[in-house]
Design a protein around this motif. Structure first.
Motif, mmCIF file in Angstrom:
data_model
loop_
_atom_site.group_PDB
_atom_site.id
_atom_site.type_symbol
_atom_site.label_atom_id
_atom_site.label_comp_id
_atom_site.label_asym_id
_atom_site.label_seq_id
_atom_site.Cartn_x
_atom_site.Cartn_y
_atom_site.Cartn_z
ATOM 1 N N ARG A 47 0.834 -1.202 0.000
ATOM 2 C CA ARG A 47 0.000 0.000 0.000
ATOM 3 C C ARG A 47 0.866 1.249 0.000
ATOM 4 N NH1 ARG A 47 -0.360 -1.792 4.996
ATOM 5 N NH2 ARG A 47 -2.402 -2.737 4.788
ATOM 6 N N ALA A 48 0.221 2.383 -0.286
ATOM 7 C CA ALA A 48 0.929 3.661 -0.333
ATOM 8 C C ALA A 48 0.017 4.768 0.180
ATOM 9 C CB ALA A 48 1.383 3.969 -1.753
ATOM 10 N N PRO A 49 -0.072 4.968 1.490
ATOM 11 C CA PRO A 49 -0.884 6.071 2.016
ATOM 12 C C PRO A 49 -0.424 7.412 1.441
ATOM 13 C CG PRO A 49 -0.207 4.603 3.786
ATOM 14 C CD PRO A 49 0.553 4.181 2.567
ATOM 15 N N ALA A 50 -1.380 8.262 1.136
ATOM 16 C CA ALA A 50 -1.065 9.572 0.564
ATOM 17 C C ALA A 50 -1.671 10.677 1.412
ATOM 18 C CB ALA A 50 -1.580 9.661 -0.867
ATOM 19 N N THR A 51 -1.618 10.496 2.725
ATOM 20 C CA THR A 51 -2.247 11.418 3.657
ATOM 21 C C THR A 51 -1.307 12.568 4.013
ATOM 22 O OG1 THR A 51 -1.661 9.721 5.292
ATOM 23 C CG2 THR A 51 -3.986 9.944 4.715
ATOM 24 N N ALA A 52 -0.882 13.292 2.986
ATOM 25 C CA ALA A 52 -0.066 14.494 3.152
ATOM 26 C C ALA A 52 1.131 14.223 4.065
ATOM 27 C CB ALA A 52 -0.934 15.646 3.665
ATOM 28 N N CYS A 53 1.365 15.103 5.024
ATOM 29 C CA CYS A 53 2.567 15.018 5.849
ATOM 30 C C CYS A 53 2.459 13.983 6.964
ATOM 31 C CB CYS A 53 2.887 16.389 6.438
ATOM 32 S SG CYS A 53 2.986 17.673 5.180
ATOM 33 N N ALA A 54 1.324 13.307 7.056
ATOM 34 C CA ALA A 54 1.170 12.211 8.012
ATOM 35 C C ALA A 54 1.326 10.854 7.334
ATOM 36 C CB ALA A 54 -0.191 12.288 8.694
ATOM 37 N N ALA A 55 1.646 10.831 6.041
ATOM 38 C CA ALA A 55 1.623 9.583 5.274
ATOM 39 C C ALA A 55 2.613 8.550 5.802
ATOM 40 C CB ALA A 55 1.908 9.876 3.803
ATOM 41 N N GLY A 56 3.827 8.975 6.163
ATOM 42 C CA GLY A 56 4.812 8.032 6.668
ATOM 43 C C GLY A 56 4.380 7.393 7.968
ATOM 44 N N THR B 160 20.292 10.192 28.417
ATOM 45 C CA THR B 160 19.294 9.848 29.432
ATOM 46 C C THR B 160 18.669 8.514 29.056
ATOM 47 O OG1 THR B 160 17.327 10.614 30.621
ATOM 48 C CG2 THR B 160 17.392 11.026 28.254
ATOM 49 N N ASP B 161 18.043 7.859 30.009
ATOM 50 C CA ASP B 161 17.302 6.641 29.692
ATOM 51 C C ASP B 161 16.007 7.015 28.980
ATOM 52 O OD1 ASP B 161 19.174 4.976 30.869
ATOM 53 O OD2 ASP B 161 18.211 5.036 32.833
ATOM 54 N N VAL B 162 15.795 6.418 27.808
ATOM 55 C CA VAL B 162 14.573 6.677 27.045
ATOM 56 C C VAL B 162 13.910 5.342 26.748
ATOM 57 C CG1 VAL B 162 13.579 7.669 24.958
ATOM 58 C CG2 VAL B 162 15.611 8.716 25.979
ATOM 59 N N ASN B 163 12.728 5.156 27.289
ATOM 60 C CA ASN B 163 12.000 3.911 27.036
ATOM 61 C C ASN B 163 10.783 4.123 26.147
ATOM 62 O OD1 ASN B 163 11.426 1.003 27.595
ATOM 63 N ND2 ASN B 163 9.559 1.887 28.459
ATOM 64 N N ALA B 164 10.126 5.280 26.269
ATOM 65 C CA ALA B 164 8.902 5.525 25.508
ATOM 66 C C ALA B 164 8.976 6.873 24.808
ATOM 67 C CB ALA B 164 7.685 5.479 26.429
ATOM 68 N N VAL B 165 8.807 6.848 23.482
ATOM 69 C CA VAL B 165 8.840 8.067 22.675
ATOM 70 C C VAL B 165 7.509 8.213 21.954
ATOM 71 C CG1 VAL B 165 9.955 9.299 20.781
ATOM 72 C CG2 VAL B 165 11.330 7.882 22.328
ATOM 73 N N LEU B 166 6.900 9.378 22.085
ATOM 74 C CA LEU B 166 5.679 9.716 21.360
ATOM 75 C C LEU B 166 6.057 10.581 20.169
ATOM 76 C CD1 LEU B 166 2.523 9.582 21.412
ATOM 77 C CD2 LEU B 166 2.587 11.701 22.741
ATOM 78 N N SER B 167 5.687 10.141 18.964
ATOM 79 C CA SER B 167 6.067 10.857 17.745
ATOM 80 C C SER B 167 4.825 11.286 16.983
ATOM 81 C CB SER B 167 6.944 9.953 16.863
ATOM 82 O OG SER B 167 7.432 10.651 15.737
ATOM 83 N N ASN B 168 4.766 12.580 16.617
ATOM 84 C CA ASN B 168 3.575 13.163 16.001
ATOM 85 C C ASN B 168 3.769 13.508 14.531
ATOM 86 O OD1 ASN B 168 2.126 13.173 18.424
ATOM 87 N ND2 ASN B 168 2.859 15.219 18.983
ATOM 88 N N SER B 169 2.667 13.444 13.781
ATOM 89 C CA SER B 169 2.622 13.930 12.402
ATOM 90 C C SER B 169 1.262 14.556 12.156
ATOM 91 C CB SER B 169 2.838 12.791 11.399
ATOM 92 O OG SER B 169 4.134 12.238 11.500
ATOM 93 N N ALA B 170 1.249 15.536 11.267
ATOM 94 C CA ALA B 170 -0.011 16.174 10.901
ATOM 95 C C ALA B 170 0.114 16.710 9.482
ATOM 96 C CB ALA B 170 -0.340 17.317 11.865
ATOM 97 N N GLY B 171 -1.009 16.840 8.781
ATOM 98 C CA GLY B 171 -0.928 17.279 7.394
ATOM 99 C C GLY B 171 -2.144 18.047 6.936
ATOM 100 N N PHE B 172 -1.992 18.678 5.760
ATOM 101 C CA PHE B 172 -3.106 19.390 5.143
ATOM 102 C C PHE B 172 -4.305 18.443 4.995
ATOM 103 C CE2 PHE B 172 -0.767 22.987 2.658
ATOM 104 C CZ PHE B 172 -0.495 23.599 3.853
ATOM 105 N N GLY B 173 -5.470 19.045 5.055
ATOM 106 C CA GLY B 173 -6.696 18.262 5.072
ATOM 107 C C GLY B 173 -7.135 17.945 6.477
ATOM 108 N N GLY B 174 -6.272 18.294 7.458
ATOM 109 C CA GLY B 174 -6.606 18.044 8.855
ATOM 110 C C GLY B 174 -6.377 16.607 9.272
ATOM 111 N N THR B 175 -5.339 15.962 8.708
ATOM 112 C CA THR B 175 -5.049 14.569 9.041
ATOM 113 C C THR B 175 -3.932 14.489 10.071
ATOM 114 O OG1 THR B 175 -4.495 12.402 8.106
ATOM 115 C CG2 THR B 175 -3.415 14.306 7.122
#
Length: 407
Positions: free
Chosen positions: A157-166, A382-397
């Motif tokens: 598949r190839a999501p095309a949801t703007a800047c959140a696609a990856g 530092t010790d890092v166990n949990a990372v929250l990573s955000n994405s957002a894109g045009f269209g409000g995705t």
């Protein structure tokens, strides 16, 4: 539920042609920004001429790639995928390779826009477009080319949801593993968006930086004097496997994709409300069965636009409360690579967990956002166990993923 674990990463970026080079240069605060070389900005009367380009990439250096049938973004994806498979200790040529149980999920925003632009120029000059012009412009060619290179015959598949696609591509890949549709997924995002129309379009929206300063200082995530984004290109690819498959072959688990959330603002095509990103983060935490207090680090989307960064900062504080962990954004180093951004940031988040190091945010000196941004040159161990990573894109995705370290 079946766990989706990360066993390999690959990347090609303006500051490194491998994931290790990317990580080293990121820690050192290197910027990939420079004057645009892909075309002549003066010809198109652009008010800005800076982007983060990959200047040393030659597809003919890679025997696996047929440059006639692949666009630049697809070539990036294939090269990064080869690296990720090697990092995971997987070889499609091995007898134990089960192609029907391996899939690809690779997002993009602009797809073959570069090739569309080039062939339009050829036609305007009275020339014929390239023979495979109708093929190389397709957005699914990163996933398709990678499936051919890797002999991956499972979900594609190839999501095309703007800047959140990856980010969405990674979420969908994990879902394939959870549902039993595959044992291994090659997932991420790829982009080659440095085009006159797009640069001019974002400039018209007053979203592209036109600052009077050196190119390396243009993109300034969360910084008080930020004035807009700059484009970047590249690809980030991760190998995801079921934990059972990884353990059966004795693979090193780098991290777990423990949770994800995908939402829509349903508000405005280019003005984020923040509500959608709040719900995406909350959903990722719920999916991972983690409390906000368990998050050690936030890998922010932060494109360097005045409004967008402020909205994301408020959303982060809304979800994580008064004790927000260290926040970093990487578009000061890499520019904004649209559909590849979330995938590259997932590669970086994986390295952050592996090495126990939170990098600084290039060009961030003084904030007007009420969150603890790690400043320019201020990275720390530092010790890092949990990372929250955000994405957002045009269209409000929106998309958020939660990565955890191995147990």
């Amino acid at each position: 539920m079946t766990e989706a674990v990360i066993t390999g990463v690959g990347a090609i970026t303006p500051i490194g042609s491998t994931a290790d080079e990317l990580w080293t240069n990121l820690k050192d605060g290197v910027s990939g920004a420079n004057e645009i070389a892909a075309f002549d900005p003066e010809r198109y009367d652009l008010s800005t001429s800076v982007a983060c380009e990959i200047t040393d990439f030659d597809p003919t250096d890679h025997d696996e790639i047929d440059e006639r049938t692949t666009g630049r973004f697809a070539q990036f994806a294939a090269v990064a995928a080869i690296e990720a498979l090697e990092d995971a200790g997987l070889d499609p040529g091995d007898e134990c390779w089960e192609p029907d149980r391996v899939g690809t999920s690779i997002g993009t925003c602009t797809g073959g826009g570069l090739e569309f632009f080039e062939d339009t120029q050829r036609m305007e000059a009275g020339e014929r477009p390239r023979f495979y012009s109708s093929l190389v412009v397709l957005s699914n060619l990163a996933a398709g080319t990678t499936s051919i290179v890797a002999d991956a015959r499972g979900p594609n598949r190839a999501p095309a949801t703007a800047c959140a696609a990856g980010t969405h591509a990674l979420t969908a890949a994990a879902d394939d593993l959870h549902a039993g549709r595959a044992d291994v997924m090659i997932a991420g995002g790829a982009e080659a968006p440095i085009l006159p129309l797009l640069v001019n379009g974002f400039d018209s929206l007053r979203a592209y930086s036109t600052a009077d300063r050196p190119p390396a200082e243009y993109s300034r995530p969360f910084d008080a004097v930020r004035d807009g984004l700059i484009f970047g290109e590249g690809a980030g690819i991760l190998v995801l496997e079921t934990r059972a498959h990884a353990e059966e072959r004795g693979a090193d688990v780098l991290a777990t994709l423990a949770g994800s959330g995908m939402t829509a603002d349903a508000h405005h095509p280019i003005r984020p409300s923040g509500d959608g990103l709040v719900r995406a983060m909350e959903n990722a935490l719920e999916d991972a069965e983690l409390t906000p207090e368990a998050v050690d680090h936030v890998n922010a989307h932060a494109t360097s636009t005045p409004k967008g960064d402020a909205v994301e900062a408020a959303a982060i504080r809304d979800v994580l409360g008064d004790d927000v962990p260290p926040v970093t954004a990487f578009k000061g180093h890499l520019g904004h690579s649209f559909g590849a951004a979330g995938a590259l940031e997932a590669v970086i988040a994986t390295r952050t967990i592996q090495h126990g190091y939170v990098p600084g945010t290039r060009n961030h000196y003084e904030t007007d956002c009420d969150i603890p941004v790690v400043g320019h040159g201020a990275g720390f161990e530092t010790d890092v166990n949990a990372v929250l990573s955000n994405s957002a894109g045009f269209g409000g995705t929106n998309g958020s993923i939660l990565l955890e370290g191995p147990p």
